[in-house]
Design an enzyme around this catalytic site. Structure first.
Site, mmCIF file in Angstrom:
data_model
loop_
_atom_site.group_PDB
_atom_site.id
_atom_site.type_symbol
_atom_site.label_atom_id
_atom_site.label_comp_id
_atom_site.label_asym_id
_atom_site.label_seq_id
_atom_site.Cartn_x
_atom_site.Cartn_y
_atom_site.Cartn_z
ATOM 1 C CB THR A 15 51.798 37.684 -95.650
ATOM 2 O OG1 THR A 15 52.681 36.850 -96.407
ATOM 3 C CG2 THR A 15 50.377 37.327 -95.996
ATOM 4 C CD GLU A 132 42.127 40.766 -80.848
ATOM 5 O OE1 GLU A 132 42.390 39.566 -80.668
ATOM 6 O OE2 GLU A 132 41.379 41.433 -80.105
ATOM 7 N N GLY A 137 45.056 34.917 -84.909
ATOM 8 C CA GLY A 137 44.827 35.616 -86.175
ATOM 9 C C GLY A 137 43.657 36.566 -86.163
ATOM 10 C CB ILE A 139 39.665 34.745 -83.400
ATOM 11 C CG1 ILE A 139 39.516 33.593 -84.407
ATOM 12 C CG2 ILE A 139 38.611 34.641 -82.313
ATOM 13 C CD1 ILE A 139 39.693 32.208 -83.771
ATOM 14 C CG ASP A 204 52.815 30.131 -83.370
ATOM 15 O OD1 ASP A 204 53.064 31.328 -83.593
ATOM 16 O OD2 ASP A 204 51.679 29.620 -83.537
ATOM 17 C CE LYS A 208 49.731 32.163 -82.595
ATOM 18 N NZ LYS A 208 49.384 31.239 -83.702
ATOM 19 N N GLY A 305 47.102 34.191 -92.074
ATOM 20 C CA GLY A 305 46.830 34.674 -93.420
ATOM 21 C C GLY A 305 46.783 36.183 -93.480
#
Lengths: 429, 429
Positions: A15, A132, A137, A139, A204, A208, A305
């Site tokens: 994706t 980044e 995601g 942001i 996850d 981060k 996404g």
């Protein structure tokens, strides 16, 4: 300003990879104007060449082996969007840096486990290693923290950074459904990783948080020191009762440096329902950055996404094209201090839920346990009896986590408790 | 990485200037580690040397004339935090660029009026001209838009960017007070500029919007093309009734590029009460960035004050120290297109409030005017009569602003209206 194109080698055509292809193709002119030079894709790699990927890849050289891609002389930047923190992602990233290529990665697990070594390797070769897309995601939070707030001593970083968990929690609340039901829904909708514990176990999001903490406090990434608790034990009862007290339950990451050391938590927390974090619905992410000069900055946006993640990858690519170079974690990796994990978390109010036998003095015994442990009560609610039992909610004043735990262990000896009591930290946002 | 210090010349020792001094002094080591080199202040300028400024300035050379400061051979970066868009701020900025100094400014008015010429001058000399502090205070929005979202075609930018206006509007709502009362309070508290029309007239916020629009759409700053309407005509009635319909009134900036051209508005708007913009209280700022890949990013934080504004100035300074160079407005100033202002705004729902004579057919006549103009009604509420008059609220479906204006002009001819009707755009956020 050089007009030579910046040539990407794109490893991974899932994706995110296809999202990168689409942006590079759709916005070639826009990006060239902004970057001061064209950005092109020279070569790609993925395991299966025959798969239909809804993008025209015919102009790109193809490598089956990402390590071979990483070493190609016709690429300047290795873009790693394969995922996985060992194996191909790691060896290809190392190969790219060894071959003098900048690296842009979306791989939080890789950096949480190997960020220090990779950053040292990159900086020794004067190369960029940027990520980044790995945190929150679309942001631009790495940029905001590393650059936008670079004049601040960072006091605290907080974040809801796993959209799947926030989706599950907000849907439980909205539909009054138990965890298991919504978890199963989310799984069937494809919202969860193949190993769902990466999401619902907080791993996850913990990855981060450990990356943000490193930048915020100038410490080496210390994922192993993150206090991790997933959402699997969050009950619909607690969601409902917390709401009743004006709170929402979030899987909230908190990193802060205190005199006791570095605190890193990724755990279910209560936050005020009317705060920006409390109001966050569904899969959206939010990160809160607190600096000594700037105060509180809140960033909100899509945490996953195709488009959002590819947008973040391209921000890093364009920075490299523009010639901006800075250390991976904001200061040179060789200068990052070893994190000293705090032995105990900062005091906070706690939400306590328990069921008491309906007999005289039951509540008094619980209150005594709390008082003896030095925990004082801010609010208490006793709900209508359920048979012989009485659900009781307590919100404490700020208390040391150890004191709360101590009181909880003494509850059992009172003989008035039915089942296990629940304690959830209330994070002051 | 050079170890030579980056030397600042600081023009202006008001709140922001002293904030910069405090950060440079308090965080010298932190900044040196992050920037890769020390950042020092070499010289300062302000009109009155004798004023007590709550900071130790004894180590800095002093210039009374900012132009002389700008030309000093011992500075690398000219930091302009004087304010004002003509006179000293402009001539000193020009002098700094002419003398080969980078410029960091907090001056939105200067850039809104002279940004194109200054950016061209800077870029011709390969110098940085940066202005993070000029828009939304401590929120790193220029960086988010110019760099973080550089892979996106920007669709729309929105923002509440004048804290004083948002303070006045939210306090009117919370305390049910008329505009004049809260305006006077704010003035006495020192929340307003010496010329309060810069705030409440929307000019300051309009300056900021015009800068964001330039970056977002690759167009020359076109402040004169911003549709400006201040908050002076926002009545407590409309705040109350909008709330009743689920909306809040904000002084909202909107910039978007459509087939009709560039739209730039800084006007009172209704936004849903439960949206992030609707929930924004007090002096806090919020900017919403919408990109074709990333979707919607929301940034929230303090829009003014010593610490936040100085934090933004230092972000620019540290970027310069790190060697990051990019054009002032994201693409070279010479490539910025002339903005083609849209002749009409994008259709939107409208909130209409009017008072009708209490006589048969009054409402029907109004509805006919709207229908004849092609404006259809989504919701209508008639409130309890006040004597012989009936307050009526209408929320339209999406309508072209011209059609709404046309209907409004026809209301007068119906003879059923008492006083002037009110129409406020509802921005879909």
């Amino acid at each position: 300003m050089s007009a030579a194109p910046l040539r990407l080698g794109l490893a991974g055509l899932g994706t995110v990879g296809i999202g990168v292809v689409k942006i590079v193709q759709a916005h070639a002119d826009l990006i060239a104007a902004r970057a001061g030079r064209p950005v092109t894709i020279a070569a790609v790699s993925a395991r299966d060449r025959t798969k239909n990927r809804d993008a025209d890849l015919s102009g790109y050289a193809w490598e089956t082996d990402p390590v071979a891609l990483a070493r190609r002389p016709d690429i300047d930047v290795f873009v790693e969007v394969m995922g996985g923190h060992e194996g191909a992602a790691k060896s290809a990233t190392e190969a790219a840096l060894a071959a003098g290529k900048h690296v842009v990665t979306a791989n939080k697990a890789l950096l949480a486990h190997h960020g220090q070594a990779l950053a040292e390797q990159a900086e020794a070769a004067n190369l960029a290693l940027r990520f980044e897309a790995a945190v929150a995601g679309g942001i631009p939070v790495i940029k905001a923290l590393t650059e936008g707030l670079a004049g601040n001593r960072i006091k605290r970083v907080m974040g809801v950074m796993n959209g799947s968990c926030n989706y599950i929690l907000t849907r439980m609340q909205a539909e009054n459904l138990p965890y298991e039901t919504v978890f199963e829904e989310a799984r069937q909708l494809g919202y969860l990783e193949a190993d769902p514990n990466l999401d619902v176990g907080g791993i996850d999001a913990g990855h981060k948080l450990s990356l943000l903490a490193s930048i915020a406090f100038g410490t080496r990434v210390a994922f192993d020191a993150v206090e991790l608790e997933g959402i699997g034990n969050v009950s619909i009862d607690d969601i409902r009762l917390a709401q009743d007290m004006g709170y929402r339950i979030k899987l909230l990451g908190v990193a802060q440096m205190t005199g006791r050391g570095l605190e890193q938590r990724m755990t279910p927390c209560l936050v005020p329902a009317d705060s920006p974090l409390g109001q966050l619905q569904g899969g959206t992410n939010m990160v809160v950055l607190e600096g000594d000069s700037v105060g509180q900055i809140v960033l909100r946006g899509p945490g996953a996404g195709m488009g959002p993640t590819a947008s973040a990858v391209m921000a890093d690519v364009i920075d490299i094209a523009r010639g901006c170079r800075l250390p991976t974690f904001g200061i040179p990796a060789s200068q990052l201090a070893a994190a000293q994990p705090a032995r105990a978390a900062t005091p906070a109010p706690y939400y306590l839920r328990m069921t008491l036998l309906d007999k005289p003095g039951a509540l008094a015994r619980i209150a005594t346990c709390l008082g003896d442990a030095g925990v004082s009560i801010d609010q208490m609610r006793q709900y209508g009896h359920q048979g012989a039992n009485a659900p009781v909610l307590i919100v404490t004043h700020k208390a040391a986590p150890d004191d709360v735990a101590h009181a909880m262990t003494r509850f059992a000896a009172t003989g008035v408790l039915v089942g296990e009591p629940v304690a959830i930290r209330i994070e002051e946002v």
